[in-house]
Design a protein around this motif. Structure first.
Motif, PDB file in Angstrom:
ATOM      1  N   UNK A   4      10.419 -13.569 -15.698  1.00 53.16           N
ATOM      2  CA  UNK A   4       9.551 -12.845 -14.764  1.00 53.16           C
ATOM      3  C   UNK A   4       9.608 -11.343 -15.038  1.00 53.16           C
ATOM      4  N   UNK A   5      10.791 -10.850 -15.398  1.00 57.46           N
ATOM      5  CA  UNK A   5      10.938  -9.413 -15.688  1.00 57.46           C
ATOM      6  C   UNK A   5      10.127  -8.986 -16.893  1.00 57.46           C
ATOM      7  N   UNK A   6      10.185  -9.773 -17.975  1.00 58.27           N
ATOM      8  CA  UNK A   6       9.404  -9.415 -19.170  1.00 58.27           C
ATOM      9  C   UNK A   6       7.908  -9.396 -18.858  1.00 58.27           C
ATOM     10  N   UNK A   7       7.459 -10.383 -18.085  1.00 61.30           N
ATOM     11  CA  UNK A   7       6.030 -10.442 -17.748  1.00 61.30           C
ATOM     12  C   UNK A   7       5.642  -9.283 -16.832  1.00 61.30           C
ATOM     13  N   UNK A   8       6.432  -9.055 -15.786  1.00 65.63           N
ATOM     14  CA  UNK A   8       6.087  -8.003 -14.831  1.00 65.63           C
ATOM     15  C   UNK A   8       6.147  -6.621 -15.476  1.00 65.63           C
ATOM     16  N   UNK A   9       7.200  -6.345 -16.222  1.00 65.60           N
ATOM     17  CA  UNK A   9       7.332  -5.030 -16.869  1.00 65.60           C
ATOM     18  C   UNK A   9       6.210  -4.812 -17.878  1.00 65.60           C
ATOM     19  N   UNK A  10       5.854  -5.878 -18.601  1.00 64.50           N
ATOM     20  CA  UNK A  10       4.726  -5.719 -19.532  1.00 64.50           C
ATOM     21  C   UNK A  10       3.439  -5.438 -18.757  1.00 64.50           C
ATOM     22  N   UNK A  47       8.105 -22.193 -14.507  1.00 65.91           N
ATOM     23  CA  UNK A  47       7.136 -22.021 -13.414  1.00 65.91           C
ATOM     24  C   UNK A  47       6.679 -20.565 -13.340  1.00 65.91           C
ATOM     25  N   UNK A  48       7.605 -19.629 -13.541  1.00 66.05           N
ATOM     26  CA  UNK A  48       7.232 -18.201 -13.542  1.00 66.05           C
ATOM     27  C   UNK A  48       6.225 -17.913 -14.651  1.00 66.05           C
TER      28      UNK A  48
END
Length: 199
Positions: free
Chosen positions: A71-77, A10-11
């Motif tokens: 979510x972390x990989x997407x947000x940090x990218x 979902x993220x």
């Protein structure tokens, strides 16, 4: 198992609405993460056969870690979009590794699902594909897929996630091989844990 992977899937899907645009690398990353966890959800529903359940506290911890990683990989990218591109561009190599990883992982999960007939709970030695060389080829391809995602993103966080998962799967594959050796007298000694002919 469905609860383990659904939040991360979902993220991944939500990232397309929350962070539209961002260029080809970011699009590839969002797609890879969404496909990776959506595949796991679909396998949980239609491919895997389970011999037992899992404690709820374990489900919460594992599900949260997958969600945090996705979510972390997407947000940090997303936070690095204004930074200059890496000197060595690995995104297309990453895409290739991801596609090999996800395909090989699915194929070996499919082979595992065919080991047991309906309502069977007994364990068997898997065969076919790379199972004749390693007991956990699905882990090997999982590592390749995660390495591919980290190459697409090329952030320190994505590399850390890939390395952390790789170490976990290396230890798990070793433990799995030891279990098979103890459970089956006829387990072939030349079948390694994870890497053909090596480990």
């Amino acid at each position: 198992m469905l609860l383990l992977y659904s939040p991360a899937a979902v993220a991944g899907l939500a990232s397309f609405l929350i962070f539209p645009g961002g260029g080809i690398r970011f699009l590839m990353l969002k797609l890879a993460i969404t496909i990776h966890f959506s595949k796991r959800v679909l396998e949980s529903l239609f491919v895997h056969k389970y011999s037992g359940g899992m404690m709820l506290d374990s489900v919460v911890i594992i599900s949260s870690s997958y969600l945090f990683a996705a979510a972390g990989m997407i947000y940090i990218h997303h936070m690095t979009l204004e930074a200059t591109e890496p000197l060595v561009d690995l995104k297309y190599l990453g895409l290739l590794l991801f596609l090999i990883g996800i395909s090989g992982n699915f194929y070996h999960h499919y082979l595992l699902s065919k080991l047991r007939k309906k309502n069977e709970k007994d364990y068997k030695i898997p065969t076919g594909g790379l199972f004749d060389l390693v007991i956990c080829p699905h882990y090997l391809f999982e590592i390749l897929g995660l390495l591919g995602i980290s190459f697409i993103s090329q952030t320190l966080f994505s590399y850390s996630c890939a390395i952390g998962c790789a170490f976990y799967l290396i230890v798990r594959s070793y433990a799995t091989r030891q279990w098979y050796l103890s459970k089956f007298e006829n387990f072939p000694k030349n079948v390694k844990a994870l890497i053909p002919f090596v480990f």
